[in-house]
Design a protein around this motif. Sequence first.
Motif, mmCIF file in Angstrom:
data_model
loop_
_atom_site.group_PDB
_atom_site.id
_atom_site.type_symbol
_atom_site.label_atom_id
_atom_site.label_comp_id
_atom_site.label_asym_id
_atom_site.label_seq_id
_atom_site.Cartn_x
_atom_site.Cartn_y
_atom_site.Cartn_z
ATOM 1 N N THR A 87 -14.579 -40.924 -122.688
ATOM 2 C CA THR A 87 -13.522 -40.685 -121.502
ATOM 3 C C THR A 87 -14.317 -40.653 -120.016
ATOM 4 O O THR A 87 -15.265 -40.258 -119.862
ATOM 5 N N PRO A 88 -14.195 -41.864 -119.253
ATOM 6 C CA PRO A 88 -14.681 -42.008 -117.803
ATOM 7 C C PRO A 88 -13.974 -40.993 -117.033
ATOM 8 O O PRO A 88 -12.805 -40.674 -117.417
ATOM 9 N N GLY A 89 -14.732 -40.496 -115.962
ATOM 10 C CA GLY A 89 -13.990 -39.626 -115.003
ATOM 11 C C GLY A 89 -14.427 -39.695 -113.437
ATOM 12 O O GLY A 89 -15.697 -39.965 -113.436
ATOM 13 N N VAL A 90 -13.539 -39.375 -112.622
ATOM 14 C CA VAL A 90 -14.092 -38.906 -111.574
ATOM 15 C C VAL A 90 -13.467 -37.566 -111.146
ATOM 16 O O VAL A 90 -12.795 -37.046 -111.743
ATOM 17 N N SER A 91 -14.245 -36.914 -110.246
ATOM 18 C CA SER A 91 -13.686 -35.652 -109.662
ATOM 19 C C SER A 91 -13.780 -35.313 -108.347
ATOM 20 O O SER A 91 -14.463 -36.120 -107.515
ATOM 21 N N GLY A 92 -13.078 -34.450 -107.739
ATOM 22 C CA GLY A 92 -13.101 -34.119 -106.505
ATOM 23 C C GLY A 92 -12.338 -32.986 -106.061
ATOM 24 O O GLY A 92 -11.948 -32.287 -107.133
ATOM 25 N N ARG A 93 -11.959 -32.694 -104.765
ATOM 26 C CA ARG A 93 -11.274 -31.676 -104.584
ATOM 27 C C ARG A 93 -9.713 -32.031 -104.211
ATOM 28 O O ARG A 93 -9.544 -33.350 -103.863
ATOM 29 N N ALA A 94 -8.893 -31.430 -104.448
ATOM 30 C CA ALA A 94 -7.324 -31.867 -103.794
ATOM 31 C C ALA A 94 -6.559 -30.841 -103.544
ATOM 32 O O ALA A 94 -6.778 -29.433 -103.719
ATOM 33 N N GLN A 95 -5.649 -30.976 -102.454
ATOM 34 C CA GLN A 95 -4.698 -30.147 -101.723
ATOM 35 C C GLN A 95 -3.376 -30.161 -102.292
ATOM 36 O O GLN A 95 -2.812 -31.467 -102.453
ATOM 37 N N LEU A 96 -2.839 -29.152 -103.055
ATOM 38 C CA LEU A 96 -1.467 -29.126 -103.964
ATOM 39 C C LEU A 96 -0.566 -28.565 -102.841
ATOM 40 O O LEU A 96 -0.632 -27.560 -102.207
ATOM 41 N N VAL A 97 0.694 -29.318 -102.902
ATOM 42 C CA VAL A 97 1.669 -28.504 -102.088
ATOM 43 C C VAL A 97 2.970 -28.384 -103.158
ATOM 44 O O VAL A 97 3.456 -29.318 -103.822
ATOM 45 N N TYR A 98 3.554 -27.087 -103.069
ATOM 46 C CA TYR A 98 4.630 -27.071 -104.240
ATOM 47 C C TYR A 98 5.785 -26.210 -103.289
ATOM 48 O O TYR A 98 5.436 -25.071 -103.129
ATOM 49 N N GLY A 99 6.957 -26.776 -102.866
ATOM 50 C CA GLY A 99 7.810 -25.736 -102.180
ATOM 51 C C GLY A 99 6.931 -25.473 -100.624
ATOM 52 O O GLY A 99 6.564 -26.447 -100.074
ATOM 53 N N ASN A 100 7.054 -24.542 -100.424
ATOM 54 C CA ASN A 100 6.230 -23.943 -99.156
ATOM 55 C C ASN A 100 4.974 -23.382 -99.531
ATOM 56 O O ASN A 100 4.255 -22.776 -98.724
ATOM 57 N N LYS A 101 4.070 -23.692 -100.967
ATOM 58 C CA LYS A 101 3.126 -23.127 -101.097
ATOM 59 C C LYS A 101 1.850 -24.253 -101.298
ATOM 60 O O LYS A 101 2.304 -25.501 -101.451
ATOM 61 N N ASN A 102 1.009 -23.580 -100.608
ATOM 62 C CA ASN A 102 -0.370 -24.781 -100.613
ATOM 63 C C ASN A 102 -1.378 -24.006 -101.490
ATOM 64 O O ASN A 102 -1.727 -22.832 -101.669
ATOM 65 N N TRP A 103 -2.158 -25.051 -102.056
ATOM 66 C CA TRP A 103 -3.292 -24.587 -103.078
ATOM 67 C C TRP A 103 -4.442 -25.541 -102.973
ATOM 68 O O TRP A 103 -4.070 -26.791 -103.316
ATOM 69 N N ASN A 104 -5.850 -25.309 -102.736
ATOM 70 C CA ASN A 104 -6.611 -26.177 -102.662
ATOM 71 C C ASN A 104 -7.297 -26.067 -104.119
ATOM 72 O O ASN A 104 -7.765 -24.825 -104.537
ATOM 73 N N THR A 105 -7.508 -26.985 -104.796
ATOM 74 C CA THR A 105 -8.125 -27.011 -106.271
ATOM 75 C C THR A 105 -9.140 -27.981 -106.579
ATOM 76 O O THR A 105 -9.195 -28.944 -105.787
ATOM 77 N N SER A 106 -9.697 -28.058 -107.530
ATOM 78 C CA SER A 106 -10.530 -28.948 -108.003
ATOM 79 C C SER A 106 -9.871 -30.058 -109.101
ATOM 80 O O SER A 106 -8.945 -29.628 -109.834
ATOM 81 N N LEU A 107 -10.223 -31.281 -108.904
ATOM 82 C CA LEU A 107 -9.422 -32.269 -109.324
ATOM 83 C C LEU A 107 -10.398 -33.072 -110.719
ATOM 84 O O LEU A 107 -11.425 -33.512 -110.134
ATOM 85 N N GLU A 108 -9.777 -33.113 -111.936
ATOM 86 C CA GLU A 108 -10.417 -33.721 -112.784
ATOM 87 C C GLU A 108 -9.746 -34.933 -113.371
ATOM 88 O O GLU A 108 -8.551 -34.861 -113.187
ATOM 89 N N SER A 109 -10.480 -36.055 -113.946
ATOM 90 C CA SER A 109 -9.661 -36.973 -114.527
ATOM 91 C C SER A 109 -10.276 -37.586 -115.504
ATOM 92 O O SER A 109 -11.439 -37.202 -116.089
ATOM 93 N N GLY A 110 -9.784 -38.483 -116.495
ATOM 94 C CA GLY A 110 -10.184 -39.037 -117.616
ATOM 95 C C GLY A 110 -8.985 -39.959 -118.044
ATOM 96 O O GLY A 110 -7.874 -40.280 -117.713
ATOM 97 N N ASN A 111 -9.148 -40.656 -119.448
ATOM 98 C CA ASN A 111 -8.336 -41.258 -119.998
ATOM 99 C C ASN A 111 -7.637 -40.353 -121.119
ATOM 100 O O ASN A 111 -7.814 -39.313 -121.122
ATOM 101 N N ALA A 112 -6.722 -41.011 -122.147
ATOM 102 C CA ALA A 112 -5.951 -40.224 -122.994
ATOM 103 C C ALA A 112 -6.767 -39.562 -123.956
ATOM 104 O O ALA A 112 -6.307 -38.442 -124.387
ATOM 105 N N SER A 113 -8.123 -39.820 -123.955
ATOM 106 C CA SER A 113 -9.164 -39.430 -124.856
ATOM 107 C C SER A 113 -9.522 -37.862 -124.455
ATOM 108 O O SER A 113 -10.436 -37.076 -124.943
#
Lengths: 269, 392
Positions: free
Chosen positions: B89-115
């Motif tokens: 599985t290839p991947g990149v990673s970084g930070r991401a800013q999430l918003v849901y409704g009125n809530k904010n959250w900064n988290t780490s983002l990972e990625s890959g393929n189906a494997s």
Amino acid sequence: MIEIKNLYKTYHIGTIAVEALKDVSLKISCGEFVAIMGPSGSGKSTLMHVLGLLDRPDSGTYTIGGKEVQNLSDQQLAFLRNRLVGFVFQQFHLLPRMSALENVELPLIYAGKIRLKNAAQKRLEEVNLSDRIYHRPNEMSGGQQQRVAVARSLVNDPLILFADEPTGNLDSKNKAEILSLLQELNRKGKTLVMVTHEPEVAAYARRVITMRDGVIVSDKMNKPDPAGIVVPDADSCVESIMDKSKRDPGGIKFLDYIGRRFSPWSLIR
Amino acid sequence: MVSHKMRALLSILGILIGVAAVIAMIALGRGAQQSIEQQLSSLGSNLLLVMPGSARVHGVSQQAGSYTRFTFQDSAALAKLTNYISDVTPGVSGRAQLVYGNKNWNTSLESGNASYASIRSAFPIAGRFFTEEEVKTRSKVVLVGATVVKELFGDINPVGQTIKINLINFKVIGVLPTRGASSWHDQDDVVVVPVTTAMYRLLGKQYIDSIFVQVRSPDLLDAAQTAVENTIIKEHHLSAKEADDSFQVRNMADMKAALESSTKTMSVLLGAIAAISLFVGGIGIMNIMLVSVTERTREIGLRKAIGANNKDIMTQFLIESVLMSFIGGLFGILVGSGISMLITVFAGWSVSISWFSLVLATTFSLVVGLVFGLWPARQASKLNPIEALRYE
Ligand SMILES: Nc1ncnc2c1ncn2[C@@H]1O[C@H](COP(=O)(O)OP(=O)(O)OP(=O)(O)O)[C@@H](O)[C@H]1O
Ligand SMILES: [Mg+2]
């Protein structure tokens, strides 16, 4: 039975040398009741300690039952102290944290004979203390404490009993009690050597030795041997006791010790 | 006698503290080790990690041109090594800013393929993972970690909800399994998206950060590592020198070993502290035994006068000191275990009490009693009976 020849003992305090025993020779036979008298510092206690195997002389020979004992190892001496002689002290020397019974049992432990439980109890009955066996020393009178000490010295059935001023710390009533107890023991055949200052105490003995400045100055018979006294033939039994020491039941002794003396609470009691 | 009792208790306390420290420290060390092992096992044990740059990247300045950039071509080439490799599985990673409704959250983002799910042991506990089709189409789907769920959704079921990641709408399709918090890093504070989505829609990256390779079995690890290296050298036409420092293949076993050695160092350090306190406790025992010998000189004289030999006296005092430190040891085990449990409950560190440490502590307390009791016992046994009886 006991024979000492040319005994010397010198104490050194700094540069001063005190000759406590000077060329002392003495013979005591089985069944005798000997009193040793003399002024303070004349060497009575020193002599008693050597005779009782508590101390070693500087020079001279000491034979018990034909066996020389002055060069024995610590282990052998301890064994003889345990089986052959009994010692009664002026200050009683009972262990304060133990009951009368436990104090009397102590020599049994070191003899590996703690299984003979009622031996200690019987001795206490003999000294008329059957109603005090669970009392601690500080719950008893001086006379009672000294009787416990006598019971303790007898529990391994020794050949000779040494008593260093056994009545020195007692009032006249208790004094008479202890002395008649000792006299009774002698009548039953126990050899007795006793140190005392007082002529009326020495009067209980049949032979009186007087010391001065580390030498024996007089040695006379008080009265003729009373009739009916038992004189055991002890000379032969020393060898057999010594033989037993070679089969010292050390392991049993150890287990007895742990079993009888050691609950964890005895540490903080 | 009261003072003797008090002193005995204090010496026992000394041993108690020493033993308790040994138990707690070893438990703490083992706990740290286990939590690291747990984190590593969440990565899977037969993994190779292919990354650009040399192993000395940190701290050493990188030279121009000594940096291999990975593409999907590389991961496809690696996937063809089917003799050794089951999944890639290839991947990149970084930070991401999430918003849901009125809530904010900064988290780490990972990625890959189906494997990714199988390689990283990340099968969702709710919902589903993304498919190969969704990877190809750069779908805007996301799986969220437990911490993100807690921070953004609270009691709401996140699956099926829509959240904004860096201002783009994503559909939550699953919840990731908990990996457990390590002491320095919350592994559940994470979102996972398809690698294509992460590169082209979210992070704006042209190249792959890293490739995770799942090897078929542990004994193929070395062979697989060589095969992976050769494949990349061939793909990128690298010279021997470039091959050395323009990329690296990391073996999870190596990383594990490195981490384990550092926890071991920590354990040894903690153990040393505990051993010192036990030693101090031993000196306490020795002290009270010496006092006891002096205090009971007359008793020793009397015992000798009625037939105790040197060995008997020595044994008596040894038994006393061993017994004292043994009692200290027993209570120390109780207190130490208690402390370990309190640490677990209140500080949240995982600790683990081992049989080994219990046996060690007990043995140690016995040995301390024996060693530190020996000298006072010898002193006692050497006394002359008459002098001892005369002692005031
Ligand atoms: N441990 C010792 N160190 C030095 N000198 C000692 C020691 N024991 C006894 N002496 C000396 O040896 C001499 C004899 O002492 P010992 O105790 O035998 O006398 P004693 O006849 O028993 O006296 P008392 O009737 O007062 O008990 C004394 O001068 C005493 O000072
Ligand atoms: Mg005297």
